[in-house]
Structures are given as structure tokens and as C-alpha cells.
Design a protein around this motif. Structure first.
Motif, PDB file in Angstrom:
ATOM      1  N   TYR A 108      11.955  85.078  45.618  1.00  0.00           N
ATOM      2  CA  TYR A 108      12.962  84.030  45.785  1.00  0.00           C
ATOM      3  C   TYR A 108      12.807  83.317  47.127  1.00  0.00           C
ATOM      4  O   TYR A 108      13.131  82.152  47.251  1.00  0.00           O
ATOM      5  CB  TYR A 108      14.366  84.621  45.652  1.00  0.00           C
ATOM      6  N   HIS A 165      12.532  78.361  43.639  1.00  0.00           N
ATOM      7  CA  HIS A 165      13.729  79.016  44.170  1.00  0.00           C
ATOM      8  C   HIS A 165      14.176  78.385  45.495  1.00  0.00           C
ATOM      9  O   HIS A 165      15.374  78.206  45.723  1.00  0.00           O
ATOM     10  CB  HIS A 165      13.486  80.512  44.364  1.00  0.00           C
ATOM     11  N   LYS A 207      16.669  75.732  45.517  1.00  0.00           N
ATOM     12  CA  LYS A 207      18.023  76.089  45.067  1.00  0.00           C
ATOM     13  C   LYS A 207      18.886  76.730  46.161  1.00  0.00           C
ATOM     14  O   LYS A 207      20.104  76.751  46.040  1.00  0.00           O
ATOM     15  CB  LYS A 207      17.935  76.997  43.856  1.00  0.00           C
ATOM     16  N   TRP A 208      18.271  77.270  47.210  1.00  0.00           N
ATOM     17  CA  TRP A 208      19.066  77.960  48.236  1.00  0.00           C
ATOM     18  C   TRP A 208      18.908  77.417  49.655  1.00  0.00           C
ATOM     19  O   TRP A 208      19.708  77.745  50.534  1.00  0.00           O
ATOM     20  CB  TRP A 208      18.754  79.468  48.257  1.00  0.00           C
ATOM     21  N   ASN A 209      17.912  76.588  49.910  1.00  0.00           N
ATOM     22  CA  ASN A 209      17.573  76.197  51.274  1.00  0.00           C
ATOM     23  C   ASN A 209      18.465  75.077  51.818  1.00  0.00           C
ATOM     24  O   ASN A 209      18.040  73.929  51.932  1.00  0.00           O
ATOM     25  CB  ASN A 209      16.101  75.793  51.345  1.00  0.00           C
ATOM     26  N   HIS A 236      20.822  69.551  50.695  1.00  0.00           N
ATOM     27  CA  HIS A 236      19.974  70.182  49.684  1.00  0.00           C
ATOM     28  C   HIS A 236      18.510  70.025  50.076  1.00  0.00           C
ATOM     29  O   HIS A 236      18.179  69.324  51.029  1.00  0.00           O
ATOM     30  CB  HIS A 236      20.264  69.607  48.289  1.00  0.00           C
ATOM     31  N   ASN A 260      23.181  81.658  52.501  1.00  0.00           N
ATOM     32  CA  ASN A 260      23.061  80.962  51.224  1.00  0.00           C
ATOM     33  C   ASN A 260      21.955  81.607  50.383  1.00  0.00           C
ATOM     34  O   ASN A 260      22.103  81.762  49.168  1.00  0.00           O
ATOM     35  CB  ASN A 260      22.769  79.474  51.469  1.00  0.00           C
ATOM     36  N   PHE A 261      20.855  82.002  51.038  1.00  0.00           N
ATOM     37  CA  PHE A 261      19.795  82.715  50.335  1.00  0.00           C
ATOM     38  C   PHE A 261      20.320  84.028  49.757  1.00  0.00           C
ATOM     39  O   PHE A 261      20.058  84.354  48.605  1.00  0.00           O
ATOM     40  CB  PHE A 261      18.603  83.002  51.264  1.00  0.00           C
ATOM     41  N   LYS A 291      23.335  84.878  48.894  1.00  0.00           N
ATOM     42  CA  LYS A 291      24.203  84.585  47.744  1.00  0.00           C
ATOM     43  C   LYS A 291      23.366  84.248  46.511  1.00  0.00           C
ATOM     44  O   LYS A 291      23.596  84.766  45.424  1.00  0.00           O
ATOM     45  CB  LYS A 291      25.139  83.429  48.103  1.00  0.00           C
ATOM     46  N   TYR A 292      22.370  83.391  46.692  1.00  0.00           N
ATOM     47  CA  TYR A 292      21.509  82.988  45.580  1.00  0.00           C
ATOM     48  C   TYR A 292      20.747  84.185  45.012  1.00  0.00           C
ATOM     49  O   TYR A 292      20.721  84.399  43.800  1.00  0.00           O
ATOM     50  CB  TYR A 292      20.533  81.907  46.045  1.00  0.00           C
ATOM     51  N   THR A 337      21.455  85.473  41.125  1.00  0.00           N
ATOM     52  CA  THR A 337      20.511  84.881  40.196  1.00  0.00           C
ATOM     53  C   THR A 337      19.605  85.958  39.635  1.00  0.00           C
ATOM     54  O   THR A 337      19.110  86.794  40.373  1.00  0.00           O
ATOM     55  CB  THR A 337      19.653  83.802  40.912  1.00  0.00           C
TER      56      THR A 337
END
Length: 141
Positions: free
Chosen positions: A23, A29, A32-34, A41, A131-132, A134-135, A139
Motif C-alpha cells: 500500500y 494505492h 488514495k492515501w497521499n 489529493h 491518513n496512510f 487509516k487507509y 482497505t
């Protein structure tokens, strides 16, 4: 401001190191988190994960008001253990992955830049790492 200041952020992710590594390194991936906040975003991520390989992430405000490229060249890559790279401005970053069973501690240490206060940089990098986390925890592959 001191230019040689090293800053560390860390998080413990409830996932095996193999998943955390995937991830963290796969562009599908990364996009979606970076980001450090919901109004930012990463629409584009490229990653050639090998010593001498390059990476780039395009980070943008969702409203289009600002954006920048974040990238560099890999200095060290040890599968599921260490990623080290040099940013375009010469600063160094080292990320360690310490996996044990279904838990992985990710520790990032980076050279602070001189344009922003160190505390602000630490908060931003920690927000992205959070944030990473959490993702990666929410996921499934």
C-alpha cells in the motif's frame, strides 16, 4: 532556521508488513492515501522502486488553487524493511518498516526544509502518515 534538522514521524498500522509495504509503494494505492487533509489529493503517482529509481507524486488542492510535484531518487530499498531516498532539493528521507505478526510500525525520518517551521512540517508529514494508517487498516486487497 537550521537546515540539518531531522524530523521523525511514526505510526503503528494494524496490518502485516507485506500489506503495508504494498500500500505504501504501489501507485494505485498512493493516489488514495497521499494527502494531509481532505481538501488535497494525489491524482498522479509514479514509482520505480529500486536503487536509482525515481518516484513522483503530484499533490494538488482539490479546488485547483495550488499543486506541486513531490519526488526523488531511491538510495536504498530493502523489501519490507527500509526505503531511503533523496528529494529533488537534496534532502534525505528514510522510512523503516518494522513488522511483527499483524502489526507494522512505520517510522519516517526526513531532513527539514527551510521555508516552513519544523513543527508545521512535522504536522503535515504526520497527517499524511495518519491518513496512510487509516487507509491501510480499512482497505482490503
Amino acid at each position: 532556521m537550521e537546515t540539518s534538522k531531522k524530523v521523525t514521524v511514526e505510526a503503528t498500522i494494524q496490518a502485516p508488513v507485506e500489506k503495508v509495504w504494498e500500500y505504501w509503494t504501489e501507485p494505485v494505492h498512493i493516489t488514495k492515501w497521499n494527502s494531509a487533509s481532505d481538501d488535497w489529493h494525489t491524482p498522479i503517482a509514479e514509482n520505480d522502486l529500486r536503487v536509482g529509481g525515481k518516484f513522483r507524486s503530484r499533490m494538488e488542492a482539490k479546488d485547483g488553487s495550488f499543486g506541486f510535484d513531490f519526488g526523488g531518487i531511491y538510495d536504498e530499498v530493502k523489501l519490507h524493511e527500509v526505503i531511503a531516498y533523496t528529494l529533488g532539493d537534496g534532502r534525505k528521507v528514510t522510512i523503516t518498516f518494522n513488522g511483527h505478526d499483524n502489526e507494522t510500525k512505520v517510522i519516517e525520518t526526513f531532513d527539514a526544509e527551510t521555508e516552513n517551521p519544523v513543527e508545521l512540517q512535522q504536522q503535515g508529514w504526520q497527517a499524511i502518515l495518519d491518513n496512510f494508517k487509516k487507509y491501510a487498516e480499512q482497505t482490503t486487497i
